[in-house]
Scaffold this motif. Sequence first.
Motif, short mmCIF file in Angstrom:
data_model
loop_
_atom_site.label_atom_id
_atom_site.label_comp_id
_atom_site.label_asym_id
_atom_site.label_seq_id
_atom_site.Cartn_x
_atom_site.Cartn_y
_atom_site.Cartn_z
N LEU A 159 0.82 -1.21 0.00
CA LEU A 159 0.00 0.00 0.00
C LEU A 159 0.86 1.26 0.00
N ILE A 192 -6.34 7.96 -4.27
CA ILE A 192 -6.66 7.38 -2.96
C ILE A 192 -7.55 6.15 -3.12
N LEU A 193 -8.56 6.25 -3.96
CA LEU A 193 -9.45 5.11 -4.20
C LEU A 193 -8.68 3.96 -4.85
N ALA A 210 -6.74 2.20 -2.13
CA ALA A 210 -7.68 1.44 -1.29
C ALA A 210 -8.13 0.16 -2.01
N SER A 211 -8.26 0.20 -3.32
CA SER A 211 -8.72 -0.98 -4.06
C SER A 211 -7.71 -2.11 -3.98
N GLY A 244 -5.87 -2.82 -1.30
CA GLY A 244 -6.18 -3.46 -0.02
C GLY A 244 -7.45 -4.29 -0.11
N ALA A 245 -8.46 -3.78 -0.83
CA ALA A 245 -9.71 -4.52 -1.00
C ALA A 245 -9.50 -5.82 -1.76
N SER A 253 -5.55 5.26 -11.66
CA SER A 253 -5.42 5.96 -10.39
C SER A 253 -4.97 7.40 -10.58
N LEU A 274 -12.93 -0.50 -6.45
CA LEU A 274 -13.00 -0.68 -5.00
C LEU A 274 -14.36 -1.23 -4.58
#
Length: 497
Positions: free
Chosen positions: A39, A110-111, A114-115, A117-118, A149, A160
């Motif tokens: 991340l 940012i999204l 996060a995706s 990690g998802a 991104s 995400l």
Amino acid sequence: GRTGQSGDQGLAQPVPFWMPNQLSVHNLLPQKVVLPALLVVAAILRLKDLGDGMWFDEISTLVQYVRPPLSHILTTFDSKNQHLLYSVLAHGSVRMFGESAWALRLPAAILGVASIGALAWFGGLITSRREALAASALLTFSYHHVWFSQNARGYTGLLLAALVASGILLKITARITWSWRLAIGYGLTMGLAVYMHITAGLIVIGHIIWWGSRALLLRRGEPRSGATWLPLAGFALAVLLSLVFYAPVLPKLLPTLLMPDMGGVTGAWKNPVWFAAETVRSLGRGLPGGWLTLGIASLVTILGFASYARRNQAIVWLMLLPGIVTGIAMLASGQNLWPRFFFFAAGFGALIVVRGLFIAAEHIWPARAATLGTVVAVLLVIASATTVPLAWRPKQDYLGARAFVERSRGQGDAIVTTDMTDLPFRQYQRLDWPVVTDSQALAAIETAHGRTWVLVTFPVRLASVQPGLWNYIRRHYAKAAIFDGTIAGGEILVMTR
């Protein structure tokens, strides 16, 4: 959960869909070091050169849907380029950090992080942690993921949401947890996703079809429980929230969605053959080795797909149905077949590719399949990382074209824009360069100036909406310079006469 094993060994026994043994709680926990490191690296790669070379859709978003007051953003839906939730997030970012491409794209970055990690979380639900983290690493160092991104649109938000909602749906239907919070979580996730981009509603439809086929076709003797019907509450909440979010623009919603794409372009962009070719070309851009690598990757993908299908077809359909529904809807409605509409499935694709690598390793060296699969996955990630710098190039180089023209122009020269170069130069950069819409207007400018410069982009569209002007430019003008970008067909042509 056989978290230390690879490939099919992680799903060693065929299991009933409603209680798959791979959904062990031990399989849900990401590695304490690997995932946080991924991340951090992902954030660094996506923040680098975040402010370089916006393309037309981003500039349109900034000018039309981010600069205005929030009240205007929430009540305006006059174009499919309006990703409502993204416009709200970008508005807040620009207000906080000042107007810049960097601030405009920050929510997408940012999204995107996060995706990743998802994906690790969702992958842990259906396969081993080893494969889930390998897939997350592949997206971390993916040209396409970095590109999206750094694209001020809502597509990383859809990725995400697709991963989170699919994971929640799996947990509900597998009866791991009986909790209304899961249904509420699904509804919130997909309600916000639809607000981000209306095509997320097609993901929900795919999920409803998937759930319905499982709920209505339970094997005889297999008991139904409250958890069997709990997804209905999540679907209902997603629909309700979508209606609430779109309420201020509801009268404009259907007319805008039914408007012809790109001002009526009806040529190549609606052709499934073009879509297939463009998808292959786009995938090839993000793979080192070109067509050879793409061919090998296709074989590996087939292996991975076959493995998932053999062990649990329900999981395969969960990953496939939203994309199938999206494709059918695009074809039926006559919309342009943009590959980006399917980016939400990138995480599923990464998991399938990684599974294929481990299955291939089992066939090549059964005694050391896990080790060999891991080594090959690491090599694939390293190879993919070599393509990431290509994503940092300008998407469209309007600034480079402007600098060239201003440096090359002579006193008394005319500079004019056409179609999709008007908004970037005149409205965004606030230059006083006039726009021409037909050959007569251009000829009139030529008579008053010794030399004329014309700026063109997306000539396929210009040829469709203003064919007379484009034919005139091709006959009478010479190319002075071409400024390439990463958007297919989006090069900036500087023409002079």
